[in-house]
Design an enzyme around this catalytic site. Structure first.
Site, PDB file in Angstrom:
ATOM      1  N   ASP A 155      13.129   5.277   8.788  1.00 20.53           N
ATOM      2  CA  ASP A 155      14.520   5.337   9.251  1.00 20.53           C
ATOM      3  C   ASP A 155      15.253   4.024   8.992  1.00 20.53           C
ATOM      4  O   ASP A 155      16.413   4.031   8.580  1.00 20.53           O
ATOM      5  CB  ASP A 155      14.577   5.696  10.728  1.00 20.53           C
TER       6      ASP A 155
ATOM      7  N   ALA B 162      -0.488  -0.200   5.775  1.00 20.16           N
ATOM      8  CA  ALA B 162      -0.803   1.091   6.409  1.00 20.16           C
ATOM      9  C   ALA B 162       0.415   1.759   7.044  1.00 20.16           C
ATOM     10  O   ALA B 162       0.426   2.988   7.197  1.00 20.16           O
ATOM     11  CB  ALA B 162      -1.899   0.899   7.454  1.00 20.16           C
TER      12      ALA B 162
ATOM     13  N   ASN C 177       5.844  -4.410   0.993  1.00 23.07           N
ATOM     14  CA  ASN C 177       4.495  -3.863   1.017  1.00 23.07           C
ATOM     15  C   ASN C 177       4.213  -3.569   2.481  1.00 23.07           C
ATOM     16  O   ASN C 177       3.855  -4.458   3.250  1.00 23.07           O
ATOM     17  CB  ASN C 177       3.468  -4.838   0.443  1.00 23.07           C
TER      18      ASN C 177
ATOM     19  N   ARG D  95      -3.827   8.457   2.602  1.00 22.92           N
ATOM     20  CA  ARG D  95      -2.908   7.514   1.965  1.00 22.92           C
ATOM     21  C   ARG D  95      -1.895   8.220   1.062  1.00 22.92           C
ATOM     22  O   ARG D  95      -0.987   7.593   0.544  1.00 22.92           O
ATOM     23  CB  ARG D  95      -3.677   6.468   1.167  1.00 22.92           C
TER      24      ARG D  95
ATOM     25  N   ARG E 137     -10.446  -9.460   2.308  1.00 27.10           N
ATOM     26  CA  ARG E 137     -10.597  -8.043   2.659  1.00 27.10           C
ATOM     27  C   ARG E 137     -10.718  -7.193   1.397  1.00 27.10           C
ATOM     28  O   ARG E 137      -9.804  -7.147   0.581  1.00 27.10           O
ATOM     29  CB  ARG E 137      -9.382  -7.562   3.470  1.00 27.10           C
TER      30      ARG E 137
ATOM     31  N   TYR F  26      -8.234  -4.975  -3.407  1.00 29.00           N
ATOM     32  CA  TYR F  26      -6.992  -5.722  -3.232  1.00 29.00           C
ATOM     33  C   TYR F  26      -6.930  -7.042  -4.009  1.00 29.00           C
ATOM     34  O   TYR F  26      -5.902  -7.711  -3.997  1.00 29.00           O
ATOM     35  CB  TYR F  26      -6.752  -6.005  -1.747  1.00 29.00           C
TER      36      TYR F  26
ATOM     37  N   HIS G  71       2.613  -1.804  -3.774  1.00 27.14           N
ATOM     38  CA  HIS G  71       1.241  -1.618  -3.282  1.00 27.14           C
ATOM     39  C   HIS G  71       0.299  -2.265  -4.280  1.00 27.14           C
ATOM     40  O   HIS G  71       0.444  -2.052  -5.498  1.00 27.14           O
ATOM     41  CB  HIS G  71       0.890  -0.137  -3.127  1.00 27.14           C
ATOM     42  N   LEU G  72      -0.643  -3.025  -3.790  1.00 25.97           N
ATOM     43  CA  LEU G  72      -1.621  -3.670  -4.661  1.00 25.97           C
ATOM     44  C   LEU G  72      -2.512  -2.632  -5.336  1.00 25.97           C
ATOM     45  O   LEU G  72      -2.797  -2.727  -6.524  1.00 25.97           O
ATOM     46  CB  LEU G  72      -2.472  -4.646  -3.851  1.00 25.97           C
ATOM     47  N   SER G  73      -2.953  -1.657  -4.576  1.00 31.51           N
ATOM     48  CA  SER G  73      -3.750  -0.563  -5.119  1.00 31.51           C
ATOM     49  C   SER G  73      -2.827   0.632  -5.347  1.00 31.51           C
ATOM     50  O   SER G  73      -1.633   0.567  -5.046  1.00 31.51           O
ATOM     51  CB  SER G  73      -4.878  -0.189  -4.148  1.00 31.51           C
TER      52      SER G  73
ATOM     53  N   GLU H 137       9.348  -0.901  -3.246  1.00 28.82           N
ATOM     54  CA  GLU H 137       8.064  -0.737  -2.567  1.00 28.82           C
ATOM     55  C   GLU H 137       6.958  -1.242  -3.488  1.00 28.82           C
ATOM     56  O   GLU H 137       6.947  -0.930  -4.680  1.00 28.82           O
ATOM     57  CB  GLU H 137       7.869   0.746  -2.263  1.00 28.82           C
TER      58      GLU H 137
ATOM     59  N   ASN I 195      -2.466  -6.303   7.995  1.00 32.56           N
ATOM     60  CA  ASN I 195      -3.715  -6.673   7.330  1.00 32.56           C
ATOM     61  C   ASN I 195      -3.531  -7.382   5.997  1.00 32.56           C
ATOM     62  O   ASN I 195      -4.509  -7.819   5.401  1.00 32.56           O
ATOM     63  CB  ASN I 195      -4.638  -5.452   7.167  1.00 32.56           C
TER      64      ASN I 195
ATOM     65  N   HIS J 157       2.044   4.918   5.588  1.00 32.40           N
ATOM     66  CA  HIS J 157       1.513   6.258   5.820  1.00 32.40           C
ATOM     67  C   HIS J 157       1.737   6.776   7.234  1.00 32.40           C
ATOM     68  O   HIS J 157       1.380   7.915   7.518  1.00 32.40           O
ATOM     69  CB  HIS J 157       0.007   6.255   5.518  1.00 32.40           C
TER      70      HIS J 157
END
Length: 143
Positions: free
Chosen positions: A86, A76, A73, A110, A19, A24, A99-101, A97, A12, A79
């Site tokens: 792995d 989803a 990133n 989340r 979106r 975001y 994440h925008l939010s 890592e 997404n 989660h």
């Protein structure tokens, strides 16, 4: 020749800009890619997005072999994906890592995170700027 920094994006994220812009932001994934390439200080960037968990796992494995560092990133899949966890655990390159939010400040589902335990560092809640901080860190970690 210096290995590229991989920037991999999960499901997404191709919808960025349209979106839920209140969460975001309004930048598209293409905007983020172009901005990273412009500020990469000459470093090669391998930038990709997929909605497929299997593709993302395969690309993480490729980054391990062919890349200097990985900015991820996972969307989803952060989660839900033990397979991604792995693959990341097998990485010997820095994994940052992004994440925008801030997932920890959002819905309870989340709060489950399979990426963080396998990541070198995590940047969350800074919008598209988080990618730039990750790139800066990746460049320094691989200098």
């Amino acid at each position: 020749m210096t290995k590229p920094i991989y920037v991999l994006n999960g499901p997404n994220l191709n919808l960025l800009g349209s979106r839920e812009p209140e969460i975001y932001g309004t930048q598209t994934l293409d905007d983020i890619r172009d901005s990273l390439i412009e500020t990469a200080d000459g470093r090669a960037i391998e930038f990709r997005q997929t909605n497929s968990e299997g593709d993302l796992v395969t690309w993480v494995q490729e980054a391990q072999r062919e890349g200097a560092a990985l900015i991820l990133n996972a969307g989803a899949y952060t989660h839900t994906s033990v397979a991604l966890h792995d693959a990341l655990r097998a990485c010997t390159i820095p994994v940052i890592e992004v994440h925008l939010s801030n997932p920890a400040a959002r819905e309870s589902f989340r709060h489950i995170n399979y990426v963080t335990p396998a990541a070198t560092a995590t940047i969350a809640g800074l919008g598209a700027r988080g990618y730039h901080f990750a790139l800066e860190a990746a460049i320094k970690m691989t200098a």
